[in-house]
Design a protein around this motif. Structure first.
Motif, PDB file in Angstrom:
ATOM      1  N   LEU A 196      14.614   5.834  -1.127  1.00  0.00           N
ATOM      2  CA  LEU A 196      13.697   4.883  -0.538  1.00  0.00           C
ATOM      3  C   LEU A 196      12.378   5.063  -1.663  1.00  0.00           C
ATOM      4  O   LEU A 196      12.233   5.956  -1.990  1.00  0.00           O
ATOM      5  N   SER A 197      11.573   4.125  -1.386  1.00  0.00           N
ATOM      6  CA  SER A 197      10.453   4.024  -2.294  1.00  0.00           C
ATOM      7  C   SER A 197       9.288   3.542  -1.569  1.00  0.00           C
ATOM      8  O   SER A 197       9.142   2.789  -0.690  1.00  0.00           O
ATOM      9  N   LYS A 198       8.005   3.814  -2.239  1.00  0.00           N
ATOM     10  CA  LYS A 198       6.780   3.182  -1.532  1.00  0.00           C
ATOM     11  C   LYS A 198       6.740   1.652  -1.841  1.00  0.00           C
ATOM     12  O   LYS A 198       5.794   0.867  -1.521  1.00  0.00           O
ATOM     13  N   GLY A 199       7.542   1.430  -3.098  1.00  0.00           N
ATOM     14  CA  GLY A 199       7.419  -0.069  -3.525  1.00  0.00           C
ATOM     15  C   GLY A 199       8.305  -1.324  -2.659  1.00  0.00           C
ATOM     16  O   GLY A 199       8.553  -0.681  -1.533  1.00  0.00           O
ATOM     17  N   LYS A 245       5.582  -2.605  14.764  1.00  0.00           N
ATOM     18  CA  LYS A 245       5.546  -1.259  15.435  1.00  0.00           C
ATOM     19  C   LYS A 245       5.959  -0.159  14.555  1.00  0.00           C
ATOM     20  O   LYS A 245       5.340   1.006  14.818  1.00  0.00           O
ATOM     21  N   PHE A 246       6.845  -0.139  13.419  1.00  0.00           N
ATOM     22  CA  PHE A 246       7.198   0.831  12.668  1.00  0.00           C
ATOM     23  C   PHE A 246       6.629   0.921  11.252  1.00  0.00           C
ATOM     24  O   PHE A 246       7.091   1.705  10.398  1.00  0.00           O
ATOM     25  N   GLY A 247       5.651   0.005  11.101  1.00  0.00           N
ATOM     26  CA  GLY A 247       4.916   0.177   9.871  1.00  0.00           C
ATOM     27  C   GLY A 247       5.720  -0.271   8.620  1.00  0.00           C
ATOM     28  O   GLY A 247       5.800  -0.126   7.554  1.00  0.00           O
ATOM     29  N   VAL A 248       6.654  -1.368   8.985  1.00  0.00           N
ATOM     30  CA  VAL A 248       7.488  -2.111   7.691  1.00  0.00           C
ATOM     31  C   VAL A 248       6.732  -3.442   7.559  1.00  0.00           C
ATOM     32  O   VAL A 248       6.847  -4.228   8.550  1.00  0.00           O
ATOM     33  N   LYS A 249       6.541  -3.709   6.286  1.00  0.00           N
ATOM     34  CA  LYS A 249       5.875  -4.798   5.844  1.00  0.00           C
ATOM     35  C   LYS A 249       7.086  -5.747   5.273  1.00  0.00           C
ATOM     36  O   LYS A 249       7.723  -5.403   4.419  1.00  0.00           O
ATOM     37  N   ILE A 250       7.283  -6.996   5.952  1.00  0.00           N
ATOM     38  CA  ILE A 250       8.225  -7.750   5.633  1.00  0.00           C
ATOM     39  C   ILE A 250       7.695  -8.902   4.981  1.00  0.00           C
ATOM     40  O   ILE A 250       6.856  -9.586   5.328  1.00  0.00           O
ATOM     41  N   ALA A 251       8.056  -8.907   3.337  1.00  0.00           N
ATOM     42  CA  ALA A 251       7.364 -10.016   2.444  1.00  0.00           C
ATOM     43  C   ALA A 251       8.073 -11.447   2.573  1.00  0.00           C
ATOM     44  O   ALA A 251       7.736 -12.478   2.498  1.00  0.00           O
ATOM     45  N   ASP A 252       9.442 -11.211   2.779  1.00  0.00           N
ATOM     46  CA  ASP A 252      10.285 -12.182   2.763  1.00  0.00           C
ATOM     47  C   ASP A 252      11.699 -11.954   3.460  1.00  0.00           C
ATOM     48  O   ASP A 252      12.154 -11.061   3.603  1.00  0.00           O
ATOM     49  N   ARG A 258       8.628  -3.190   2.601  1.00  0.00           N
ATOM     50  CA  ARG A 258       7.837  -2.063   2.039  1.00  0.00           C
ATOM     51  C   ARG A 258       7.583  -1.274   3.246  1.00  0.00           C
ATOM     52  O   ARG A 258       7.325  -1.731   4.198  1.00  0.00           O
ATOM     53  N   ILE A 259       8.010   0.076   3.035  1.00  0.00           N
ATOM     54  CA  ILE A 259       7.736   1.056   4.045  1.00  0.00           C
ATOM     55  C   ILE A 259       6.691   2.039   4.170  1.00  0.00           C
ATOM     56  O   ILE A 259       6.145   2.134   2.863  1.00  0.00           O
ATOM     57  N   THR A 260       6.442   2.682   5.091  1.00  0.00           N
ATOM     58  CA  THR A 260       5.321   3.463   5.054  1.00  0.00           C
ATOM     59  C   THR A 260       5.967   4.928   5.278  1.00  0.00           C
ATOM     60  O   THR A 260       5.209   5.915   4.479  1.00  0.00           O
ATOM     61  N   SER A 261       7.028   5.274   5.820  1.00  0.00           N
ATOM     62  CA  SER A 261       7.501   6.363   5.607  1.00  0.00           C
ATOM     63  C   SER A 261       9.041   6.442   6.150  1.00  0.00           C
ATOM     64  O   SER A 261       9.727   5.455   6.579  1.00  0.00           O
ATOM     65  N   ARG A 262       9.990   7.364   5.464  1.00  0.00           N
ATOM     66  CA  ARG A 262      11.336   7.376   5.824  1.00  0.00           C
ATOM     67  C   ARG A 262      11.752   7.514   7.386  1.00  0.00           C
ATOM     68  O   ARG A 262      12.604   6.691   7.810  1.00  0.00           O
ATOM     69  N   GLU A 263      10.984   8.216   8.126  1.00  0.00           N
ATOM     70  CA  GLU A 263      11.367   8.372   9.687  1.00  0.00           C
ATOM     71  C   GLU A 263      10.877   7.005  10.290  1.00  0.00           C
ATOM     72  O   GLU A 263      11.860   6.755  11.024  1.00  0.00           O
ATOM     73  N   MET A 264       9.959   6.544   9.902  1.00  0.00           N
ATOM     74  CA  MET A 264       9.580   5.298  10.680  1.00  0.00           C
ATOM     75  C   MET A 264      10.704   3.962  10.172  1.00  0.00           C
ATOM     76  O   MET A 264      11.004   3.191  10.765  1.00  0.00           O
ATOM     77  N   PHE A 265      11.008   4.190   8.860  1.00  0.00           N
ATOM     78  CA  PHE A 265      12.083   3.115   8.484  1.00  0.00           C
ATOM     79  C   PHE A 265      13.350   3.472   9.315  1.00  0.00           C
ATOM     80  O   PHE A 265      13.978   2.574   9.560  1.00  0.00           O
ATOM     81  N   GLN A 266      13.754   4.707   9.336  1.00  0.00           N
ATOM     82  CA  GLN A 266      15.051   4.943  10.076  1.00  0.00           C
ATOM     83  C   GLN A 266      15.084   4.491  11.747  1.00  0.00           C
ATOM     84  O   GLN A 266      15.819   3.959  11.997  1.00  0.00           O
TER      85      GLN A 266
END
Length: 164
Positions: free
Chosen positions: A37-40, A76-83, A96-104
């Motif tokens: 995963l990445s912050k990008g 809710k889970f801090g995921v930014k959906i661009a498209d 784009r995600i904020t953390s591994r746990e929130m993405f899971q």
């Protein structure tokens, strides 16, 4: 998780696994390692071979519900959906995600809710396996990859419009 911890995580993952993709068809039958995963930006694909006809993500009763689930859970889970490109049997997203746990947590809740919504499955009314493979993710390492993904999403949307 702080941004510096996330970038540290990226460096460890790249160094340890030397890969940028995870899930999908290539991982079938292979040992599963930690998802890079990445912050990008990240390309996420959710695919189902059962999502055809009335179970399609583009079916009239499903399209709005699927998009609503994605937007609510992303917030809710801090995921930014661009498209998003909804093709009917699979969904492509640039996120784009904020953390591994929130993405899971995002992945787990989105996949379950979409499958339940589309199939009508609930307690006492099972459907079986809905998703074809693990969710496919690929870390975008450069601006060129980002532009390629944007074009790919546009072509998938055009393909979905022609098929509809």
């Amino acid at each position: 998780m702080a941004r510096d911890q996330l970038s540290l995580l990226d460096k460890k993952t790249k160094k340890r696994y030397n890969r940028t993709a995870h899930g999908g068809v290539p991982s079938k039958g292979k040992r599963k390692l930690e998802r890079p995963l990445s912050k990008g930006w990240i390309h996420l694909t959710l695919k189902s071979d059962k999502a055809v006809g009335p179970l399609s993500f583009l079916a009239m009763r499903n399209k709005a519900r699927v998009e609503q689930i994605l937007k609510v859970k992303a917030k809710k889970f801090g995921v930014k959906i661009a498209d998003i490109a909804n093709v009917g049997n699979h969904i492509h997203m640039k996120i784009r995600i904020t953390s591994r746990e929130m993405f899971q947590k995002f992945l787990k809740s989105v996949t379950t809710l979409i499958a339940r919504t589309v199939t009508g499955a609930r307690r006492g009314k099972k459907f079986g396996r809905f998703w074809q493979h693990l969710a496919y993710t690929r870390v975008l390492k450069s601006y060129i990859e980002e532009l390629n993904l944007n074009g790919y999403l546009a072509s998938n949307r055009a393909e979905a419009d022609v098929g509809a």
